[in-house]
Design a protein around this motif. Structure first.
Motif, PDB file in Angstrom:
ATOM      1  N   VAL A  28       9.704  -5.012  -1.505  1.00 59.97           N
ATOM      2  CA  VAL A  28       9.369  -5.937  -2.594  1.00 59.97           C
ATOM      3  C   VAL A  28      10.371  -5.887  -3.740  1.00 59.97           C
ATOM      4  CG1 VAL A  28       6.902  -5.940  -2.060  1.00 59.97           C
ATOM      5  CG2 VAL A  28       7.825  -4.208  -3.618  1.00 59.97           C
ATOM      6  N   GLN A  29      11.260  -4.892  -3.743  1.00 59.17           N
ATOM      7  CA  GLN A  29      12.203  -4.791  -4.857  1.00 59.17           C
ATOM      8  C   GLN A  29      13.428  -3.993  -4.432  1.00 59.17           C
ATOM      9  OE1 GLN A  29      10.510  -3.062  -8.393  1.00 59.17           O
ATOM     10  NE2 GLN A  29      12.445  -3.033  -9.513  1.00 59.17           N
ATOM     11  N   THR A  44       9.066  -0.177  -1.370  1.00 55.26           N
ATOM     12  CA  THR A  44       8.049  -0.773  -0.514  1.00 55.26           C
ATOM     13  C   THR A  44       6.815  -1.149  -1.320  1.00 55.26           C
ATOM     14  OG1 THR A  44       7.113   1.393   0.018  1.00 55.26           O
ATOM     15  CG2 THR A  44       8.843   0.548   1.468  1.00 55.26           C
ATOM     16  N   GLU A  45       6.054  -2.080  -0.788  1.00 55.41           N
ATOM     17  CA  GLU A  45       4.830  -2.518  -1.447  1.00 55.41           C
ATOM     18  C   GLU A  45       3.847  -1.351  -1.521  1.00 55.41           C
ATOM     19  OE1 GLU A  45       2.476  -6.666  -1.250  1.00 55.41           O
ATOM     20  OE2 GLU A  45       2.476  -5.529   0.625  1.00 55.41           O
ATOM     21  N   GLY A  46       3.425  -1.013  -2.721  1.00 55.20           N
ATOM     22  CA  GLY A  46       2.491   0.094  -2.905  1.00 55.20           C
ATOM     23  C   GLY A  46       3.139   1.457  -2.925  1.00 55.20           C
ATOM     24  N   GLY A  47       4.458   1.526  -2.722  1.00 57.62           N
ATOM     25  CA  GLY A  47       5.149   2.813  -2.710  1.00 57.62           C
ATOM     26  C   GLY A  47       5.672   3.179  -4.085  1.00 57.62           C
ATOM     27  N   ASP A  48       6.068   4.437  -4.250  1.00 61.38           N
ATOM     28  CA  ASP A  48       6.624   4.880  -5.522  1.00 61.38           C
ATOM     29  C   ASP A  48       8.099   5.210  -5.352  1.00 61.38           C
ATOM     30  OD1 ASP A  48       6.690   7.302  -4.178  1.00 61.38           O
ATOM     31  OD2 ASP A  48       4.916   8.107  -5.194  1.00 61.38           O
ATOM     32  N   GLU A  49       8.697   5.747  -6.396  1.00 61.89           N
ATOM     33  CA  GLU A  49      10.126   6.060  -6.394  1.00 61.89           C
ATOM     34  C   GLU A  49      10.497   6.999  -5.252  1.00 61.89           C
ATOM     35  OE1 GLU A  49      14.111   6.122  -7.785  1.00 61.89           O
ATOM     36  OE2 GLU A  49      12.457   4.914  -8.565  1.00 61.89           O
ATOM     37  N   ALA A  50       9.633   7.984  -4.995  1.00 64.91           N
ATOM     38  CA  ALA A  50       9.935   8.977  -3.965  1.00 64.91           C
ATOM     39  C   ALA A  50       9.943   8.373  -2.566  1.00 64.91           C
ATOM     40  CB  ALA A  50       8.923  10.116  -4.029  1.00 64.91           C
TER      41      ALA A  50
END
Length: 373
Positions: A151-152, A164-170
């Motif tokens: 998504v970004q 990823t969608e719903g994921g964080d930096e890690a």
């Protein structure tokens, strides 16, 4: 320079596991690059996708108007798994390089010559097994991540991060190069509003294509086939572009109870139902079928494909487009072949091969620079 010891760094991250993404990842991996392929779907394929559907249960079998019979297994009735190839199952080869590759793929059990007279399309090759087997086999030695939607994107210290969608930096995927192999309008959504090519990519039109696997009893299959042939030859209200039988495909075991016909609505009809939902299209096709002979329909499913209409390359060079430093777009919409008779599978292949020829030396040079730093 970012600390590379704490991250899983890829030479190339490929977003999209269709033909272009799978061919590109396969070629880069052969040359020793560390590659990751990410796709929002549950598996690879893209326009060569195969799809599994809700199983035909014992209750479905018992309640059907025709005597479908039962499948005995360990003394009981088991569910019947339904699946069909939903995308491009036949394709042509016009260039010498693609023809040579297809001969190699045939030797490796990935494709077969299209020798079926019942297929009216002018395509001389077809997939074998499930259509998605071609991309799955190309990705056997590649790190793949499915059911992950990107998504970004961000770029810092010479590295790209894909979130990823719903994921964080890690959980971000970190790579020296990123290749986007989705349709141009989807690529545009990942670019900044100020990117010079964003609007151009955003406005590439889609072509709608409705595909419907229809599962009928074996007893009804010959009658249904004759009805479809009659519809194709009829003048006037013609809604059907073409169809094919799953059982006619090489290496495809015949289903013990039902036969599957995959119906493709023509361009006009698909466009007319562009905003319809699947249930509406299923009802439309069932109504057309019921106008002919009585057919015992076990299951029918409708699936809408949206293909980006782009026979001309979009400001690309040699089959791909560079969007930023080490950020590329690749696929049939960016191929250097402008002739519309060249089908999407071939254009996607050619674009991937061209981009691989650029990325391999670039990645090796980057490794040398890192080693010296």
């Amino acid at each position: 320079m970012a600390n590379l010891s704490n991250i899983n760094l890829y030479d190339v991250a490929v977003i999209g596991a269709g033909v272009a993404g799978s061919v590109l990842a396969h070629e880069l991996t052969k040359h020793g690059l560390k590659v990751c392929v990410v796709d929002k779907a549950r598996g690879s394929g893209g326009r060569l996708a195969s799809k599994r559907f809700k199983s035909l249960t014992a209750k479905d079998v018992a309640s059907n108007t025709s005597e479908l019979g039962t499948v005995e297994r360990n003394g009981g009735v088991r569910n019947i798994s339904l699946a069909a190839d939903m995308g491009c199952y036949v394709f042509a080869a016009n260039t010498e390089s693609f023809q040579k590759t297809l001969v190699d793929w045939m030797a490796q059990g990935r494709v077969l010559p299209n020798n079926f007279e019942s297929d009216k399309r002018m395509s001389n090759w077809r997939t074998c097994r499930r259509s998605s087997w071609l991309t799955r086999s190309l990705l056997q030695k590649v790190d793949t991540k499915f059911s992950m939607k990107i998504v970004q994107l961000s770029h810092a210290s010479g590295l790209w991060r894909a979130y990823t969608e719903g994921g964080d930096e890690a959980e971000a995927i970190v790579a020296k190069n990123i290749v986007l192999t989705m349709p141009p309008p989807q690529i545009a959504l990942l670019l900044p509003d100020t990117h010079p090519d964003r609007l151009k990519l955003m406005h590439v039109p889609y072509q709608c294509q409705w595909v419907l696997p229809v599962f009928v009893s074996h007893e009804s299959a010959p009658t249904f086939k004759a009805q479809l042939d009659s519809m194709l030859s009829a003048h006037g209200d013609n809604w059907l572009s073409h169809y094919w039988e799953e059982s006619s495909k090489p290496q495809r075991a015949e289903h013990p109870i039902v036969s599957c016909f995959v119906l493709y609505l023509n361009e006009w009809c698909s466009r007319a139902h562009g905003n319809s939902d699947a249930a509406q299209v299923e009802d439309f096709v069932l109504d057309k079928i019921k106008q002919g002979n009585r057919i015992d329909i076990c299951k029918i499913y409708a699936h809408r494909w949206l293909y980006a209409q782009c026979c001309q390359p979009i400001r690309g060079s040699a089959g791909y487009m560079q969007l930023d430093d080490n950020l590329y777009a690749c696929g049939d919409g960016f191929a250097s072949i402008a002739d519309p008779t060249y089908e999407g599978v071939e254009r996607a292949y050619l674009g991937a091969i061209d981009l691989a020829a650029r990325l391999v030396p670039n990645a090796l040079n980057a490794d040398d620079q890192l080693a010296c730093s």
